[in-house]
Design an enzyme around this catalytic site. Structure first.
Site, PDB file in Angstrom:
ATOM      1  N   VAL A 191       0.707   3.945   1.301  1.00  0.00           N
ATOM      2  CA  VAL A 191       0.745   4.692   2.556  1.00  0.00           C
ATOM      3  C   VAL A 191       1.838   4.128   3.476  1.00  0.00           C
ATOM      4  O   VAL A 191       2.217   4.744   4.468  1.00  0.00           O
ATOM      5  CB  VAL A 191      -0.653   4.661   3.232  1.00  0.00           C
ATOM      6  N   SER A 192       2.380   2.965   3.093  1.00  0.00           N
ATOM      7  CA  SER A 192       3.400   2.309   3.914  1.00  0.00           C
ATOM      8  C   SER A 192       4.804   2.618   3.400  1.00  0.00           C
ATOM      9  O   SER A 192       5.163   2.231   2.289  1.00  0.00           O
ATOM     10  CB  SER A 192       3.156   0.787   3.896  1.00  0.00           C
ATOM     11  N   PRO A 193       5.625   3.319   4.213  1.00  0.00           N
ATOM     12  CA  PRO A 193       6.976   3.666   3.752  1.00  0.00           C
ATOM     13  C   PRO A 193       7.876   2.439   3.610  1.00  0.00           C
ATOM     14  O   PRO A 193       8.707   2.368   2.702  1.00  0.00           O
ATOM     15  CB  PRO A 193       7.492   4.614   4.835  1.00  0.00           C
ATOM     16  N   ASP A 208       0.892  -1.154   0.000  1.00  0.00           N
ATOM     17  CA  ASP A 208       0.000   0.000   0.000  1.00  0.00           C
ATOM     18  C   ASP A 208       0.933   1.206   0.000  1.00  0.00           C
ATOM     19  O   ASP A 208       1.936   1.221   0.724  1.00  0.00           O
ATOM     20  CB  ASP A 208      -0.858  -0.042   1.275  1.00  0.00           C
ATOM     21  N   SER A 264       6.931  -0.397   2.652  1.00  0.00           N
ATOM     22  CA  SER A 264       6.555  -1.036   1.388  1.00  0.00           C
ATOM     23  C   SER A 264       7.349  -0.434   0.229  1.00  0.00           C
ATOM     24  O   SER A 264       7.734  -1.131  -0.695  1.00  0.00           O
ATOM     25  CB  SER A 264       5.057  -0.855   1.107  1.00  0.00           C
TER      26      SER A 264
END
Length: 211
Positions: free
Chosen positions: A15-17, A13, A19
């Site tokens: 929004v996940s750093p 996602d 990731s």
């Protein structure tokens, strides 16, 4: 996966750093490791809710550590992740519209998924833009070369049952593999799936698949 190549699925996602870090490392290693990398845009909010997980930064000490950790990781992997000290606020940004948009692209123009996802991360984590706003989604699409006509169609698709269901199904698939956060990396090796959580387990992934 093609003969002799390992299928590796990356559930993420924007929004996940972490990731983003995992995404960039896998993009760099896919040819060296001879893996078929499959991007699986999913919804982190859905995973957190289903597993009862909470954002790590909700624990103040862990939040402080994360700030330092992400800065170190970004420097190490040379990813332009600019963490601001109020990143708590960023973590409250809804990513559903962005992830539905990426899903719509994955369903119709999959060759754009990699540059599009990267651009969303850059906007969100380097430029601190609100990626839940339609005008910012339009601007991201323009930046990666999607025509305005096509972008308009994709924006309309966001609210279609087909896109909503696909994102929901991908998120449920990640949960079936045992995901509780992001990134969730699943390597299909010797006939079974191996789940790795986070961007700091990729040498283990290499070891398991014999690289």
């Amino acid at each position: 996966a093609r003969m002799g190549r390992t299928l590796v699925e990356l559930f993420y996602d924007v929004v996940s750093p972490y990731s983003w870090l995992g995404f960039e490392v896998l993009c760099r290693y896919q040819h060296i490791w001879n893996i078929d990398l499959r991007f699986r845009p999913a919804f982190l909010g859905g995973i957190m809710q289903a597993t009862g997980n909470k954002p790590p930064a909700m624990l103040p000490k862990r939040g402080e550590y994360m700030l330092k950790d992400m800065k170190r990781m970004a420097k190490y992997y040379q990813v332009p992740l600019q963490i601001s000290d109020d990143f708590q606020r960023l973590l409250g940004t809804p990513s559903l519209a962005a992830m539905r948009f990426i899903t719509a692209v994955d369903m119709t123009q999959p060759q754009y998924v990699e540059p599009l996802s990267r651009e969303f991360w850059i906007r969100f984590w380097s430029q601190h833009e609100d990626i839940s706003q339609s005008e910012n989604i339009l601007s991201v699409a323009r930046q990666v070369g999607l025509s305005s006509e096509l972008t308009q169609k994709l924006l309309e698709m966001i609210s279609s049952p087909a896109v909503k269901n696909r994102l929901k199904e991908t998120t449920e698939e990640a949960l079936k593999y045992g995901a509780f956060g992001m990134p969730a990396v699943v390597a299909h090796f010797n006939g079974e799936p191996h789940l790795f959580f986070g961007s700091d387990r990729l040498e283990l992934l290499g070891s398991v698949i014999g690289k």
